[in-house]
Scaffold this active site. Structure first.
Site, short mmCIF file in Angstrom:
data_model
loop_
_atom_site.label_atom_id
_atom_site.label_comp_id
_atom_site.label_asym_id
_atom_site.label_seq_id
_atom_site.Cartn_x
_atom_site.Cartn_y
_atom_site.Cartn_z
N ASP A 250 -5.82 0.06 -3.80
CA ASP A 250 -5.80 -0.30 -2.67
C ASP A 250 -7.15 -0.38 -2.00
O ASP A 250 -7.89 0.43 -1.43
CB ASP A 250 -5.20 0.97 -1.56
CG ASP A 250 -4.98 0.60 -0.38
OD1 ASP A 250 -5.50 -0.49 0.37
OD2 ASP A 250 -4.43 1.40 0.32
N ARG B 205 0.65 -1.25 0.12
CA ARG B 205 -0.01 0.07 -0.07
C ARG B 205 0.98 1.02 0.13
O ARG B 205 0.39 2.38 -0.23
CB ARG B 205 -0.97 -0.07 1.41
CG ARG B 205 -1.86 -1.11 1.19
CD ARG B 205 -2.47 -1.38 2.44
NE ARG B 205 -3.56 -0.57 2.94
CZ ARG B 205 -4.04 -0.52 3.91
NH1 ARG B 205 -3.66 -1.14 5.07
NH2 ARG B 205 -5.27 0.38 4.22
N SER C 283 -8.06 -0.12 1.87
CA SER C 283 -8.18 1.55 2.17
C SER C 283 -9.61 1.68 1.65
O SER C 283 -10.74 2.52 2.40
CB SER C 283 -7.38 2.42 1.54
OG SER C 283 -6.25 2.19 2.18
N TYR D 137 2.40 -0.50 9.58
CA TYR D 137 1.12 -1.24 10.57
C TYR D 137 1.59 -1.26 11.88
O TYR D 137 2.87 -0.88 11.98
CB TYR D 137 0.76 -2.83 9.89
CG TYR D 137 0.23 -2.71 8.68
CD1 TYR D 137 -1.06 -2.54 8.65
CD2 TYR D 137 0.88 -3.23 7.39
CE1 TYR D 137 -1.82 -2.51 7.52
CE2 TYR D 137 0.21 -3.35 6.32
CZ TYR D 137 -0.87 -2.77 6.05
OH TYR D 137 -1.66 -3.09 4.96
N GLN E 106 -1.63 3.03 -5.06
CA GLN E 106 -2.82 3.65 -4.39
C GLN E 106 -4.04 3.33 -4.99
O GLN E 106 -4.98 3.16 -4.38
CB GLN E 106 -2.52 5.19 -4.36
CG GLN E 106 -1.13 5.56 -3.96
CD GLN E 106 -1.10 5.70 -2.55
OE1 GLN E 106 -1.67 6.48 -1.99
NE2 GLN E 106 -0.04 4.73 -1.93
P1 NAD Z 1 -5.29 -1.85 10.28
O1 NAD Z 1 -6.55 -2.07 9.77
O2 NAD Z 1 -4.13 -2.71 10.00
O3 NAD Z 1 -5.28 -1.27 11.70
C1 NAD Z 1 -6.15 -0.10 12.07
C2 NAD Z 1 -5.19 0.49 13.16
O4 NAD Z 1 -5.17 -0.14 14.42
C3 NAD Z 1 -3.76 0.77 12.74
O5 NAD Z 1 -3.61 2.34 12.91
C4 NAD Z 1 -3.19 0.22 13.96
O6 NAD Z 1 -1.86 1.16 14.31
C5 NAD Z 1 -4.00 0.28 15.11
N1 NAD Z 1 -3.61 -0.83 16.18
C6 NAD Z 1 -3.18 -2.22 16.07
N2 NAD Z 1 -2.94 -2.60 17.27
C7 NAD Z 1 -3.48 -1.63 18.20
C8 NAD Z 1 -3.45 -1.70 19.59
N3 NAD Z 1 -3.01 -2.60 20.29
N4 NAD Z 1 -3.98 -0.53 20.22
C9 NAD Z 1 -4.30 0.65 19.37
N5 NAD Z 1 -4.23 0.62 17.96
C10 NAD Z 1 -4.04 -0.48 17.52
O7 NAD Z 1 -4.81 -0.35 9.63
P2 NAD Z 1 -4.95 0.40 8.43
O8 NAD Z 1 -6.22 1.20 8.53
O9 NAD Z 1 -4.97 -0.73 7.22
O10 NAD Z 1 -3.66 1.16 7.99
C11 NAD Z 1 -2.42 0.75 8.26
C12 NAD Z 1 -1.31 1.66 7.98
O11 NAD Z 1 -1.36 1.68 6.62
C13 NAD Z 1 -1.46 3.10 8.05
O12 NAD Z 1 -0.21 3.60 8.59
C14 NAD Z 1 -1.99 3.88 6.97
O13 NAD Z 1 -1.45 5.31 7.03
C15 NAD Z 1 -1.15 2.95 6.21
N6 NAD Z 1 -1.70 3.15 4.82
C16 NAD Z 1 -0.73 3.77 3.96
C17 NAD Z 1 -1.19 4.02 2.45
C18 NAD Z 1 -0.12 4.53 1.81
O14 NAD Z 1 0.75 4.87 1.89
N7 NAD Z 1 -0.93 5.07 0.69
C19 NAD Z 1 -2.32 3.73 2.37
C20 NAD Z 1 -3.35 2.94 3.25
C21 NAD Z 1 -2.74 2.86 4.27
#
Ligand code: NAD
Length: 392
Positions: free
Chosen positions: A129, A120, A132, A227, A126
């Site tokens: 994704d 991602r 997302s 993550y 993007q």
């Molecule tokens: P996810 O669904 O894997 O998890 C949701 C959230 O839960 C995360 O923010 C994680 O830090 C949090 N989490 C996990 N364990 C936890 C705990 N014990 N206590 C509290 N919070 C906890 O996450 P996601 O929405 O799929 O996104 C993950 C990452 O991917 C983020 O950094 C997001 O910015 C990144 N991302 C990047 C891009 C990009 O670069 N284009 C695109 C999409 C997502």
């Protein structure tokens, strides 16, 4: 090359992998599109609308014979059995948590491409994704469900009949879904706080209007690829205890915490539930058969505790907005398909970082680096995470 769309088989799944708009785009790129009759019914896309867009509406067995079969979720056993060697299957296949399915697709000689394995952070990935796009929908819907279930107002209301204070909402986990839940709850007028183990989420949460909660007992816990990492047992206990006091001060809690390939972390314990005021509402987006972010939550069910706390096991939220979720997924899957296609044919290149990230099985084997089988003896098994695997 024939690209086909089959009707999803998972109970309650209403999404469809391609919407008519995407059929036009794929046809323009020289691809033939087959759509199983009724595939779009759950999202209100009729067979006629697919036919008008240039697709052939066919039976399930004809659709399953396509060179590339598109799905949203995972295929059931009958679908896998109908696939033949050399076919390509693209969907949200969850290979990290579904080793048996991955193995059976490899055994069938199917090239499995999983939308949830897209790297991602690559800028060119993007538009593909799907995690997302679907998490955005889920976060939005979670906030709406919380507002609907809550027996008071979200906004501050000053009326002749009295003043209603704004609801205090806490969002645990500030990834894509969490940010959308924060934004939606804010737009409804709630006071929103948020917490995540990744420190970089503070500015993201604040940018959409939440107050960030920092815990003193747990340090930063960022893992690979943006993550979170799984917490140690000590960290988990300390986190649960410190969170309890914060949870008790809120009317509504929306939990979205996930760690890839593992059980969702337990954030709301029995003690936290008992500390909340009667009438509070919790939406657990991590609810799964293996447990969620909230003790006792059951996917797809709403439970009211003896202390009057409503716990909503909010699984399958994207499917509850099937038209929007299908349209977004359709753009994601079309972008990936066109990326993998050259001159109307699939041209897979294992040296390409994006492709290496998504191709899970090929030529009868499991080829993804994070899933490769441990060699020698007997029936090979998928590599498992070292703590808290979900595949028990
Ligand atoms: P996810 O669904 O894997 O998890 C949701 C959230 O839960 C995360 O923010 C994680 O830090 C949090 N989490 C996990 N364990 C936890 C705990 N014990 N206590 C509290 N919070 C906890 O996450 P996601 O929405 O799929 O996104 C993950 C990452 O991917 C983020 O950094 C997001 O910015 C990144 N991302 C990047 C891009 C990009 O670069 N284009 C695109 C999409 C997502």
């Amino acid at each position: 090359m024939k690209v086909s769309v089959v009707k999803e088989t998972a109970p309650g799944e209403r999404r469809v992998a391609l919407v008519p708009e995407a059929v036009v785009k794929l046809r323009t790129a020289g691809l033939e599109v087959l759509v199983e009759s009724g595939a779009g019914d759950g999202a209100w896309f009729t067979d006629d609308s697919y036919a008008e867009a240039g697709a052939s509406v066919v039976s399930r067995s004809d659709a399953l014979a396509g060179d590339v079969v598109l799905m949203v979720g995972r295929p059931d056993a009958a679908t896998v059995a109908a696939l033949r060697s050399g076919q390509v299957l693209i969907g949200l296949l969850s290979p990290l948590t579904e080793p048996d399915l991955t193995r059976s697709l490899a055994d069938a000689g199917v090239t499995a491409i999983s939308m949830d394995m897209i790297p991602r952070t690559l800028p060119r990935a993007q538009p593909m994704d799907a995690l997302s796009s679907q998490a955005n929908i889920a976060g939005y819907k979670a906030a709406l469900i919380a507002a609907t279930e809550f027996g008071r107002f979200f906004p501050l209301l000053i009326t002749a009949a009295g003043t209603a204070r704004p609801a205090k909402v806490l969002v645990l986990g500030v990834g894509v879904a969490g940010l959308q839940a924060i934004g939606t709850a804010r737009r409804l007028g709630a006071l929103v706080s948020a917490y995540d183990v990744r420190p970089e989420t503070r500015t993201e949460a604040e940018s959409v209007g939440a107050t960030f909660i920092e815990l003193t007992s747990v340090g930063p816990a960022g893992g690979e690829g943006g993550y979170a990492r799984a917490l140690t047992d000590d960290e988990r206990l300390a986190q649960q205890q410190e969170l309890t006091a914060h949870i008790a001060r809120h009317d509504v809690v929306i939990t979205t915490a996930q760690v890839p390939g593992r059980r969702p972390p337990l954030l709301v314990t029995d003690d936290a539930l008992k500390a909340m005021a009667a009438g509070s509402v919790i939406v657990d987006m991590g609810a799964s058969a293996l447990g969620g972010n909230v003790v006792g939550s059951v996917p797809g069910q709403t439970i009211v505790t003896e202390h009057g706390i409503t716990i909503i096991g909010a699984s399958a939220l994207p499917s509850s907005m099937p038209a929007a979720a299908s349209a977004m997924y359709s753009r994601n899957v079309s972008a990936l398909l066109l990326y993998l296609t050259k001159d109307g044919e699939l041209a897979l290149d294992p040296d390409d970082e994006l492709q290496a990230g998504v191709v899970v099985t090929s030529d009868g084997g499991i080829v993804h680096p994070s899933l490769r089988e441990s060699p020698p003896a007997g029936q090979p098994t998928l590599a498992q995470p070292d703590e808290g695997p979900v595949s028990e």
